[in-house]
Design an enzyme around this catalytic site. Structure first.
Site, mmCIF file in Angstrom:
data_model
loop_
_atom_site.group_PDB
_atom_site.id
_atom_site.type_symbol
_atom_site.label_atom_id
_atom_site.label_comp_id
_atom_site.label_asym_id
_atom_site.label_seq_id
_atom_site.Cartn_x
_atom_site.Cartn_y
_atom_site.Cartn_z
ATOM 1 N N CYS A 160 -1.094 -2.354 1.071
ATOM 2 C CA CYS A 160 -1.159 -1.835 -0.297
ATOM 3 C C CYS A 160 0.228 -1.682 -0.868
ATOM 4 O O CYS A 160 0.746 -0.568 -1.003
ATOM 5 C CB CYS A 160 -1.912 -0.520 -0.307
ATOM 6 N N GLU A 161 0.838 -2.775 -1.164
ATOM 7 C CA GLU A 161 2.175 -2.782 -1.715
ATOM 8 C C GLU A 161 2.445 -4.177 -2.284
ATOM 9 O O GLU A 161 2.249 -5.168 -1.598
ATOM 10 C CB GLU A 161 3.166 -2.468 -0.581
#
Ligand code: LLP
Length: 440
Positions: free
Chosen positions: A364-365
């Site tokens: 999640c980046e």
């Protein structure tokens, strides 16, 4: 001049066979994924064996200690391999020392490095029988002397110096330049030697240590570092009457991540170091020098690959096509951290049409991108993708970000694949978690 393994993108035994499938160590990669799961780190024994042998050959006839820099990839299995290859270890933490000790590694063949070894770590190192410490700063010298006195031992030390040599590598992995957190500045050498000679009676100063940086593609810096160390040794001799004869030149030899990289043959690096040793020993009157070298990346970097499975994809209207894999920045932080470039190949290739895609990680980046804009054969969900040169600083810098499990690492040799590190389990993931009383 011989080519050495660090000059190829692929590990020695990694080839595409007649069925168009990549194999390594004599085993087709899809077989390995079936057996050990995806993602998977795979290490080719033959590549490690070849580069360690090249190091030994390149320095043949010299009084040299090869110390594998464990930070590149450290497990009990790699300790066994290094012991077999007659390499010592460069360790930088009690955890690395503990790993070596639990693999029955010869602890006398370890140099203990690091810029902030805690007192506990220094005690553990002495208790494990480590005999050479590279002292990085004034605080450590004071603490190490105190601990050695308590334990009634004398320990051999090198002084880590920052020789003021800049090499052209990523800023985060340069260490030999003056503005660095590591080592003594040349102007501080007098003060530290004076303390060691006059006050720190349980420290026995035997030599100097310099590490210039990592992923180095030039040889002149090694030449210059040897010269600086020997010049300083001569100054120390003149001023304190102390003859230093042990010189640790650090690690740093680069590897080929992408075709445009031009790493240097180990033989060429060795020739430059040997020549500088000979010239400067003569110039500064240094007798019978012992040489230490601490390669990490080039010992295991090329040997290791990571295999991922393609999952979802996103075509941005009029923009990039992202293909996401089942790993990313938690198993390889290097693209996100250093903008590091890698080479990828599709494992099974049947002459498909090619397209430009961006290989994205699953984390999640937005910065979790493995390779931007790379030409690949068309990828479908379930296809295996191999990233080369992930043997160094990938597993060792891995994390459980997003509470994903660390992949397994296997070693392959002559058609046999065996586990070096198991894939983490969900149970292991929560094993240190506690629910505090107040929350029950
Ligand atoms: N000796 C010392 C004192 C070191 O600090 C290092 C690496 C080495 C030897 C081994 O250097 P090598 O031969 O592996 O270049 N995480 C970064 C690399 C950091 C290197 C730190 N020191 C990366 O992924 O590129």
């Amino acid at each position: 001049m011989n080519n050495t393994a660090n000059q190829s993108v692929r590990p020695k035994t990694c080839n595409r066979n007649k069925n168009g499938i990549l194999e390594i160590g004599g085993i087709e990669i899809p077989e390995l994924i079936k057996q050990f799961g995806s993602p998977l780190y795979i290490y080719d024994y033959a590549t490690i064996d070849s580069i360690t042998k090249d190091f030994k050959k390149a320095f043949e006839g010299r009084d040299i200690h090869m110390m594998y820099a464990a930070k590149a990839f450290m497990t009990k299995a790699i300790c066994k391999i290094m012991q077999k290859e007659n390499f010592g270890l460069d360790c930088v933490s009690a955890g690395e020392l503990y790993t070596a000790h639990s693999a029955d590694f010869d602890m006398k063949n370890i140099v203990f490095n690091g810029n902030n070894k805690t007192c506990e770590e220094l005690r553990i190192a002495i208790d494990f029988g480590v005999q050479l410490f590279s002292v990085d700063n004034f605080t450590e010298a004071k603490n190490l002397d105190k601990i050695a006195k308590e334990k009634n031992v004398t320990v051999n030390i090198l002084l880590r110096i920052t020789p003021g040599i800049e090499c052209h590598t990523h800023e985060y992995i340069q260490t030999g330049n003056i503005d660095s957190k590591f080592g003594f500045d040349l102007t501080q050498i007098d003060d530290i030697v004076s303390l060691v000679v006059n006050e720190y009676k349980n420290l026995n100063l035997v030599g100097l240590h310099a590490h210039l940086g990592s992923q180095i593609f030039e040889t002149q810096v090694y030449h210059d570092a040897v010269e600086v160390m020997m010049r300083e040794a001569k100054l120390i001799k003149d001023k304190f009457g102390l003859s230093l004869n042990t010189f640790n030149i650090g690690g740093g030899a680069g590897i080929k991540y992408v075709e445009s990289d031009e790493p240097i043959s180990i033989y060429k690096i060795a020739d430059v170091i040997k020549k500088s040793f000979d010239e400067n020993c003569e110039k500064y009157g240094i007798e019978k020098p012992h040489l230490y070298i601490e390669p990490g990346r080039c010992i295991v970097g090329t040997a290791g690959i990571t295999v991922y499975t393609a999952g979802s994809y996103k075509q941005v209207p009029n923009g990039r096509k992202y293909v996401a894999v089942d790993g990313g920045m938690a198993d390889n932080i290097r693209p996100a951290l250093y903008d590091a470039a890698y080479t990828a190949e599709k494992v099974s290739y049947a002459d498909e049409e090619k397209e430009i895609v961006t290989l994205a990680g699953r984390y999640c980046e937005s910065g979790d991108i493995l390779i931007k804009d790379v030409e690949m054969p068309k990828l479908q969900e379930g296809d295996l993708i191999c990233l080369y040169d992930t043997g160094a600083y990938c597993y060792s810098m891995s994390s459980n970000y997003n509470r994903t499990l660390k992949p397994a690492a296997v070693i392959v040799k002559d058609g046999v694949a065996q586990i070096m590190v198991r894939r983490q389990s969900f149970e292991e993931l929560v094993e240190n978690d506690e629910i505090p009383e107040m929350l029950k």
